[in-house]
Design a protein around this motif. Sequence first.
Motif, short mmCIF file in Angstrom:
data_model
loop_
_atom_site.label_atom_id
_atom_site.label_comp_id
_atom_site.label_asym_id
_atom_site.label_seq_id
_atom_site.Cartn_x
_atom_site.Cartn_y
_atom_site.Cartn_z
N ASP A 195 -2.78 4.54 -28.48
CA ASP A 195 -3.79 3.60 -28.01
C ASP A 195 -3.31 2.88 -26.76
OD1 ASP A 195 -5.54 4.15 -30.14
OD2 ASP A 195 -4.42 2.80 -31.45
N LEU A 196 -2.00 2.57 -26.76
CA LEU A 196 -1.41 1.87 -25.62
C LEU A 196 -1.51 2.72 -24.36
CD1 LEU A 196 0.22 -0.71 -24.89
CD2 LEU A 196 2.28 0.62 -25.30
N LYS A 197 -1.18 4.00 -24.48
CA LYS A 197 -1.24 4.90 -23.33
C LYS A 197 -2.69 5.11 -22.89
CE LYS A 197 2.91 7.35 -24.86
NZ LYS A 197 3.42 8.59 -25.46
N ALA A 198 -3.60 5.24 -23.86
CA ALA A 198 -5.02 5.46 -23.54
C ALA A 198 -5.60 4.28 -22.79
CB ALA A 198 -5.81 5.71 -24.82
N ALA A 199 -5.08 3.08 -23.09
CA ALA A 199 -5.58 1.88 -22.41
C ALA A 199 -4.98 1.72 -21.03
CB ALA A 199 -5.25 0.64 -23.26
N GLY A 200 -4.02 2.60 -20.69
CA GLY A 200 -3.41 2.54 -19.36
C GLY A 200 -2.34 1.48 -19.23
N LEU A 201 -1.89 0.93 -20.36
CA LEU A 201 -0.89 -0.13 -20.30
C LEU A 201 0.52 0.41 -20.50
CD1 LEU A 201 -2.83 -2.83 -22.29
CD2 LEU A 201 -2.31 -2.85 -19.86
N LEU A 202 0.64 1.69 -20.82
CA LEU A 202 1.96 2.30 -20.94
C LEU A 202 1.87 3.67 -20.30
CD1 LEU A 202 4.83 2.20 -21.93
CD2 LEU A 202 4.08 3.10 -24.12
N ASP A 203 2.33 3.75 -19.07
CA ASP A 203 2.25 4.99 -18.30
C ASP A 203 3.65 5.58 -18.21
OD1 ASP A 203 1.62 7.04 -16.66
OD2 ASP A 203 1.23 5.83 -14.89
N VAL A 204 3.93 6.55 -19.09
CA VAL A 204 5.26 7.14 -19.11
C VAL A 204 5.34 8.23 -18.06
CG1 VAL A 204 6.99 8.29 -20.53
CG2 VAL A 204 5.39 6.68 -21.57
N ARG A 205 5.99 7.91 -16.95
CA ARG A 205 6.08 8.84 -15.83
C ARG A 205 7.48 9.42 -15.75
NH1 ARG A 205 4.19 3.94 -12.05
NH2 ARG A 205 2.81 3.08 -13.61
N PRO A 206 7.64 10.60 -15.17
CA PRO A 206 8.98 11.15 -15.02
C PRO A 206 9.83 10.25 -14.14
CG PRO A 206 7.40 12.40 -13.72
CD PRO A 206 6.61 11.48 -14.61
N GLU B 285 1.21 -5.35 -36.58
CA GLU B 285 -0.23 -5.29 -36.31
C GLU B 285 -0.55 -4.71 -34.94
OE1 GLU B 285 -2.40 -8.84 -36.94
OE2 GLU B 285 -1.87 -9.02 -39.05
N LEU B 286 0.47 -4.42 -34.14
CA LEU B 286 0.22 -3.83 -32.82
C LEU B 286 -0.42 -2.46 -32.97
CD1 LEU B 286 3.55 -4.70 -31.00
CD2 LEU B 286 1.30 -5.56 -30.40
N PRO B 287 -1.33 -2.09 -32.06
CA PRO B 287 -1.92 -0.75 -32.10
C PRO B 287 -0.85 0.32 -31.89
CG PRO B 287 -3.16 -2.22 -30.68
CD PRO B 287 -1.89 -2.92 -31.01
N GLY B 288 -1.21 1.58 -32.16
CA GLY B 288 -0.26 2.67 -31.98
C GLY B 288 0.01 2.95 -30.52
N LEU B 289 1.09 3.66 -30.24
CA LEU B 289 1.47 3.97 -28.87
C LEU B 289 0.42 4.83 -28.16
CD1 LEU B 289 5.30 4.65 -29.21
CD2 LEU B 289 4.19 2.77 -28.01
N ALA C 244 -8.08 -8.34 -25.63
CA ALA C 244 -9.14 -7.62 -26.33
C ALA C 244 -8.66 -6.26 -26.80
CB ALA C 244 -10.34 -7.46 -25.40
N TRP C 245 -7.89 -5.60 -25.96
CA TRP C 245 -7.37 -4.29 -26.35
C TRP C 245 -6.37 -4.39 -27.47
CZ3 TRP C 245 -2.20 -3.08 -26.08
CH2 TRP C 245 -1.89 -1.82 -26.54
N ILE C 246 -5.48 -5.38 -27.38
CA ILE C 246 -4.37 -5.45 -28.32
C ILE C 246 -4.83 -5.73 -29.74
CG2 ILE C 246 -3.68 -7.89 -28.32
CD1 ILE C 246 -0.85 -6.91 -27.66
N GLU D 90 -6.01 -2.16 -38.08
CA GLU D 90 -5.86 -1.36 -39.29
C GLU D 90 -5.24 -0.01 -38.98
OE1 GLU D 90 -9.53 -1.06 -41.32
OE2 GLU D 90 -9.68 -3.21 -41.77
N LYS D 91 -5.67 0.56 -37.85
CA LYS D 91 -5.09 1.84 -37.43
C LYS D 91 -3.62 1.67 -37.10
CE LYS D 91 -5.64 5.53 -34.02
NZ LYS D 91 -6.40 6.03 -32.87
N ALA D 92 -3.30 0.54 -36.46
CA ALA D 92 -1.91 0.29 -36.10
C ALA D 92 -1.05 0.18 -37.34
CB ALA D 92 -1.82 -1.00 -35.28
N ALA D 93 -1.58 -0.50 -38.38
CA ALA D 93 -0.79 -0.68 -39.59
C ALA D 93 -0.55 0.67 -40.26
CB ALA D 93 -1.52 -1.63 -40.55
N ALA D 94 -1.56 1.56 -40.17
CA ALA D 94 -1.43 2.87 -40.80
C ALA D 94 -0.38 3.70 -40.11
CB ALA D 94 -2.78 3.59 -40.78
N GLU D 95 -0.25 3.51 -38.79
CA GLU D 95 0.74 4.28 -38.03
C GLU D 95 2.12 3.71 -38.20
OE1 GLU D 95 -2.38 5.67 -34.53
OE2 GLU D 95 -0.68 4.35 -34.07
#
Length: 218
Positions: free
Chosen positions: A170-181, A164-168, A206-208, A213-218
């Motif tokens: 969404d995670l990056k857009a929320a600023g909770l996963l910042d993949v830096r070099p 049920e977790l949102p897609g990755l 609230a974000w999570i 539904e989108k997360a399940a689809a992904e």
Amino acid sequence: MSKHASEFQGALRLLEAVLFASAEPLSREVLQQQIGKGANINLLLKELQTHYAQHGVNLVEIDGLWSFRTAPDLAGLMKITRQPRRKLPRAAAEVLAIVAYHQPVTRAEIESIRGVETSRGTLDILLELGWIRPGKHRETPGRPLNWHTTPDFLSHFNIASLEELPGLDDLKAAGLLDVRPVLGSLTREQDAPDAAVAEDEDDFAAWIKDDPEKAAAE
């Protein structure tokens, strides 16, 4: 009432009492031990779940554990006074999100994704909350620990399973996963700009739950 029906009702009442009295969710195995080996625990749970489906509390299963929870449509109407909780630092929120999406994941892998060293204090916060746990050592040089989320993590954010977790994205857009070099020398977490930013854990909650539904689809 037949003897069989009477025994079924007795077992159902006992199951109801056990679930209400328990301070934490219970597995089928534990419930079976409480009710007795002769009882059909799956049938009893289904019957009780159906009975409470339209009530103010519902019987729910989260990660294989059963408990009564407030009906979702009533959650917004509940007013509970409680002591304010300490804010969850952004660094801890990032680490929690990485563990949730990449588990099993080692500390080195967490640092590689974040681009900064992860302080022991950050892991301690999540351990104290009971949201992550150490797993088995990985069979690689140094035998690092694998980290996983816990049933308490799912329960706290009202998630039935990791699916049920949102897609990755969404995670990056929320600023909770910042993949830096990853640099040759990682910045220490306490010196990183984001380490000083405190985010309320309610924002993360609230974000999570933003779009399951989108997360399940992904």
